[in-house]
Motif scaffolding. Sequence first.
Motif, PDB file in Angstrom:
ATOM      1  N   LEU A 286       9.896  -4.660  -3.835  1.00  0.00           N
ATOM      2  CA  LEU A 286       8.204  -4.685  -3.826  1.00  0.00           C
ATOM      3  C   LEU A 286       7.784  -6.202  -3.047  1.00  0.00           C
ATOM      4  O   LEU A 286       6.892  -6.532  -2.486  1.00  0.00           O
ATOM      5  N   SER A 287       8.848  -7.163  -3.242  1.00  0.00           N
ATOM      6  CA  SER A 287       8.577  -8.435  -2.808  1.00  0.00           C
ATOM      7  C   SER A 287       8.419  -8.658  -1.212  1.00  0.00           C
ATOM      8  O   SER A 287       7.880  -9.243  -0.743  1.00  0.00           O
ATOM      9  N   LEU A 289       8.526  -5.357   0.627  1.00  0.00           N
ATOM     10  CA  LEU A 289       7.860  -3.938   1.181  1.00  0.00           C
ATOM     11  C   LEU A 289       6.373  -4.287   0.989  1.00  0.00           C
ATOM     12  O   LEU A 289       5.750  -3.815   2.207  1.00  0.00           O
ATOM     13  N   THR A 290       5.598  -4.986   0.182  1.00  0.00           N
ATOM     14  CA  THR A 290       4.197  -4.993   0.130  1.00  0.00           C
ATOM     15  C   THR A 290       4.008  -5.760   1.335  1.00  0.00           C
ATOM     16  O   THR A 290       2.875  -5.781   2.007  1.00  0.00           O
ATOM     17  N   ILE A 293       4.011  -3.824   4.493  1.00  0.00           N
ATOM     18  CA  ILE A 293       2.871  -2.919   4.642  1.00  0.00           C
ATOM     19  C   ILE A 293       1.656  -3.548   5.397  1.00  0.00           C
ATOM     20  O   ILE A 293       0.788  -3.025   5.900  1.00  0.00           O
ATOM     21  N   ALA A 294       1.706  -4.769   4.668  1.00  0.00           N
ATOM     22  CA  ALA A 294       0.295  -5.679   5.055  1.00  0.00           C
ATOM     23  C   ALA A 294       0.440  -5.763   6.341  1.00  0.00           C
ATOM     24  O   ALA A 294      -0.555  -5.670   7.187  1.00  0.00           O
ATOM     25  N   ASN A 297      -0.100  -2.868   8.471  1.00  0.00           N
ATOM     26  CA  ASN A 297      -1.671  -2.298   8.279  1.00  0.00           C
ATOM     27  C   ASN A 297      -2.457  -3.054   9.171  1.00  0.00           C
ATOM     28  O   ASN A 297      -3.694  -2.279   9.506  1.00  0.00           O
ATOM     29  N   VAL A 305      -5.208  -3.641   3.144  1.00  0.00           N
ATOM     30  CA  VAL A 305      -4.101  -3.400   2.286  1.00  0.00           C
ATOM     31  C   VAL A 305      -4.351  -2.966   0.615  1.00  0.00           C
ATOM     32  O   VAL A 305      -3.861  -2.126   0.099  1.00  0.00           O
ATOM     33  N   PHE A 306      -5.146  -3.875   0.226  1.00  0.00           N
ATOM     34  CA  PHE A 306      -5.727  -3.571  -1.118  1.00  0.00           C
ATOM     35  C   PHE A 306      -7.195  -3.301  -0.951  1.00  0.00           C
ATOM     36  O   PHE A 306      -8.184  -3.929  -0.300  1.00  0.00           O
ATOM     37  N   ILE A 316      -3.407   0.360  -3.266  1.00  0.00           N
ATOM     38  CA  ILE A 316      -2.709  -0.157  -2.170  1.00  0.00           C
ATOM     39  C   ILE A 316      -2.740   0.872  -1.083  1.00  0.00           C
ATOM     40  O   ILE A 316      -2.578   2.176  -1.385  1.00  0.00           O
ATOM     41  N   TYR A 318      -1.135   2.866   1.432  1.00  0.00           N
ATOM     42  CA  TYR A 318       0.050   2.879   1.857  1.00  0.00           C
ATOM     43  C   TYR A 318       0.147   4.014   3.118  1.00  0.00           C
ATOM     44  O   TYR A 318       1.250   4.508   3.435  1.00  0.00           O
TER      45      TYR A 318
END
Length: 321
Positions: A286-287, A289-290, A293-294, A297, A305-306, A316, A318
């Motif tokens: 997740l460090s 991947l998030t 994704i941001a 996005n 994203v959030f 989140i 996705y």
Amino acid sequence: MLANRKSYYYLRLFLDLAIINLSFIAAAVIAQSFEILIARTHMFILLAVLNFLWYFFSNVINFYDEFATRYYSFQIISIFKISLVLSAASVFFIFVTKEDLFTRNFILIFTALTAAAISLRIVSLKYLLVFKRSREKHLKNLLILGAEKVGVNFSKKITERTDLGYKVIGFLDDSGKQGGELNTLGNLNDLEKILSTTNVELVVVALPLAAYTKLESIIAACNKHAARIYIIPDYFKFVSKKFQISMFGNIPLIAVREEPLSEFHWRFLKRTADIIISSISIVFILSWLTPLIAILNLFYSRGPVFSFKKDSEFRINYSTA
């Protein structure tokens, strides 16, 4: 069933713990040197932890169980399982203490030496016992009450395990079965006569449920002649290999199959594994991947994203991934 069974258990446990300590020192000397090991005093904390883990897990999986017939393959698999636990504990300890000398080579050598030495101990001790029993002039006499399938199978297991030091002198049974593999000495009413004329040290009751009305007189006769008695319940044919016996007050209860998560140590191990796997996923997956994704996005989605909704639910986005 073995005389001095507790002593035999402690003998094997002591030998295995001695092997673990010697393998630890030997692996440290091969990987680095004895002087470096002495200088790294925190490594002896790891050694104490490994001793405790072996004692704990060997009892959890009944590694030293003497009543059940254990094949060599079972023992090898058990050694492999516990060795993996010791290796994982060593890796975790070295990672936490930031040990830079006793690392991968040390762990591999220690695991290999421990597994090989304990396997050799099992084979050597087994053949030593077989040799010792074969030299004894008088094996301990064992009498089986009940010539049904349960009693016959038990007789075969005792015959296979010559290291136990018992000899089946025959059966007592009311069904009148004779011949073949059976050495029927009479019926159940002949029990006291046989106990008084033959030195029987152990009586095993393997009777069907219908014959359990005679159990009280059987126990009284065995107590009178100082013969130990064990009972194999007829309903064990409905019980799996992973049965469990517990006490409810002074009433014994037999669970048909064991529920692993009902035991504290298995729940503790599962929860520990959940925490470790979750932490690794957060740190190493997740460090990156998030943030990825941001970034995606920003180019492919109009939404943030959030996001927070009116029901205060945090989500989140996705959708891009």
